[in-house]
Write a protein that holds these residues in place. Structure first.
Motif, PDB file in Angstrom:
ATOM      1  N   ILE A  47       0.837  -1.203   0.000  1.00 44.04           N
ATOM      2  CA  ILE A  47       0.000   0.000   0.000  1.00 44.04           C
ATOM      3  C   ILE A  47       0.870   1.250   0.000  1.00 44.04           C
ATOM      4  CG2 ILE A  47      -1.701   1.337   1.312  1.00 44.04           C
ATOM      5  CD1 ILE A  47      -2.802  -1.445   2.289  1.00 44.04           C
ATOM      6  N   ALA A  48       1.887   1.284   0.850  1.00 43.76           N
ATOM      7  CA  ALA A  48       2.785   2.448   0.924  1.00 43.76           C
ATOM      8  C   ALA A  48       3.471   2.692  -0.414  1.00 43.76           C
ATOM      9  CB  ALA A  48       3.816   2.251   2.029  1.00 43.76           C
ATOM     10  N   GLY A  49       3.814   1.608  -1.103  1.00 43.32           N
ATOM     11  CA  GLY A  49       4.463   1.744  -2.406  1.00 43.32           C
ATOM     12  C   GLY A  49       3.566   2.342  -3.468  1.00 43.32           C
ATOM     13  N   ALA A  50       2.257   2.236  -3.271  1.00 42.10           N
ATOM     14  CA  ALA A  50       1.299   2.787  -4.235  1.00 42.10           C
ATOM     15  C   ALA A  50       0.919   4.226  -3.926  1.00 42.10           C
ATOM     16  CB  ALA A  50       0.039   1.916  -4.254  1.00 42.10           C
TER      17      ALA A  50
ATOM     18  N   VAL B 218      -5.669  -0.417  -5.211  1.00 41.20           N
ATOM     19  CA  VAL B 218      -6.330  -1.686  -5.513  1.00 41.20           C
ATOM     20  C   VAL B 218      -5.629  -2.397  -6.667  1.00 41.20           C
ATOM     21  CG1 VAL B 218      -8.470  -2.728  -6.366  1.00 41.20           C
ATOM     22  CG2 VAL B 218      -8.552  -0.995  -4.567  1.00 41.20           C
ATOM     23  N   PHE B 219      -5.263  -1.657  -7.708  1.00 44.06           N
ATOM     24  CA  PHE B 219      -4.580  -2.277  -8.848  1.00 44.06           C
ATOM     25  C   PHE B 219      -3.219  -2.833  -8.439  1.00 44.06           C
ATOM     26  CE2 PHE B 219      -7.255   0.695 -11.558  1.00 44.06           C
ATOM     27  CZ  PHE B 219      -8.154  -0.299 -11.905  1.00 44.06           C
ATOM     28  N   VAL B 220      -2.504  -2.102  -7.600  1.00 43.47           N
ATOM     29  CA  VAL B 220      -1.203  -2.577  -7.125  1.00 43.47           C
ATOM     30  C   VAL B 220      -1.381  -3.811  -6.242  1.00 43.47           C
ATOM     31  CG1 VAL B 220       0.804  -1.991  -5.710  1.00 43.47           C
ATOM     32  CG2 VAL B 220      -0.080  -0.332  -7.358  1.00 43.47           C
ATOM     33  N   LEU B 221      -2.381  -3.796  -5.365  1.00 45.84           N
ATOM     34  CA  LEU B 221      -2.655  -4.971  -4.533  1.00 45.84           C
ATOM     35  C   LEU B 221      -3.010  -6.180  -5.391  1.00 45.84           C
ATOM     36  CD1 LEU B 221      -4.698  -3.416  -1.600  1.00 45.84           C
ATOM     37  CD2 LEU B 221      -2.490  -4.580  -1.410  1.00 45.84           C
ATOM     38  N   GLU B 222      -3.799  -5.953  -6.427  1.00 43.33           N
ATOM     39  CA  GLU B 222      -4.177  -7.043  -7.311  1.00 43.33           C
ATOM     40  C   GLU B 222      -2.937  -7.666  -7.945  1.00 43.33           C
ATOM     41  OE1 GLU B 222      -7.665  -7.809 -10.468  1.00 43.33           O
ATOM     42  OE2 GLU B 222      -6.462  -6.030 -10.891  1.00 43.33           O
ATOM     43  N   GLU B 223      -2.061  -6.824  -8.421  1.00 37.14           N
ATOM     44  CA  GLU B 223      -0.854  -7.295  -9.096  1.00 37.14           C
ATOM     45  C   GLU B 223       0.128  -7.963  -8.135  1.00 37.14           C
ATOM     46  OE1 GLU B 223       2.754  -4.827 -10.691  1.00 37.14           O
ATOM     47  OE2 GLU B 223       1.142  -4.788 -12.187  1.00 37.14           O
ATOM     48  N   GLN B 224       0.397  -7.326  -7.016  1.00 37.71           N
ATOM     49  CA  GLN B 224       1.454  -7.810  -6.128  1.00 37.71           C
ATOM     50  C   GLN B 224       0.987  -8.848  -5.108  1.00 37.71           C
ATOM     51  OE1 GLN B 224       3.958  -4.747  -4.548  1.00 37.71           O
ATOM     52  NE2 GLN B 224       4.082  -3.693  -6.507  1.00 37.71           N
ATOM     53  N   ALA B 225      -0.292  -8.805  -4.740  1.00 36.40           N
ATOM     54  CA  ALA B 225      -0.802  -9.768  -3.758  1.00 36.40           C
ATOM     55  C   ALA B 225      -1.551 -10.913  -4.438  1.00 36.40           C
ATOM     56  CB  ALA B 225      -1.705  -9.075  -2.748  1.00 36.40           C
TER      57      ALA B 225
END
Length: 78
Positions: A10-13, A44-51
């Protein structure tokens, strides 16, 4: 994936200014981090990709999230 891992994603996004002191589960997305709806969708898009979650099936949950801990709970359910 630990809560700390999710917080790091989250912090990275976030814009550097919002994440400069780190984030914790008890922080408010809007009040503490200044995240608007566009910023939330970026997260949300970053979480989708990374998680590796299916964010599309949880859009309503993400839109209703008010804190970092809400996001962590959504990721954990996925």
């Amino acid at each position: 994936m630990s809560d700390d891992d999710i917080c790091r994603i989250i912090a990275g996004a976030l814009p550097k200014q919002s994440a400069r002191n780190g984030i914790s589960p008890d922080m408010s997305l809007r009040g503490d981090l200044g995240i608007d709806s566009l910023g939330l969708m970026s997260i949300v898009f970053v979480l989708e990709e990374q998680a590796g979650i299916d964010a599309f099936s949880r859009v309503e949950e993400f839109v209703g999230a008010e804190s970092v801990s809400d996001l962590i709970a959504i990721v954990r359910k996925s």
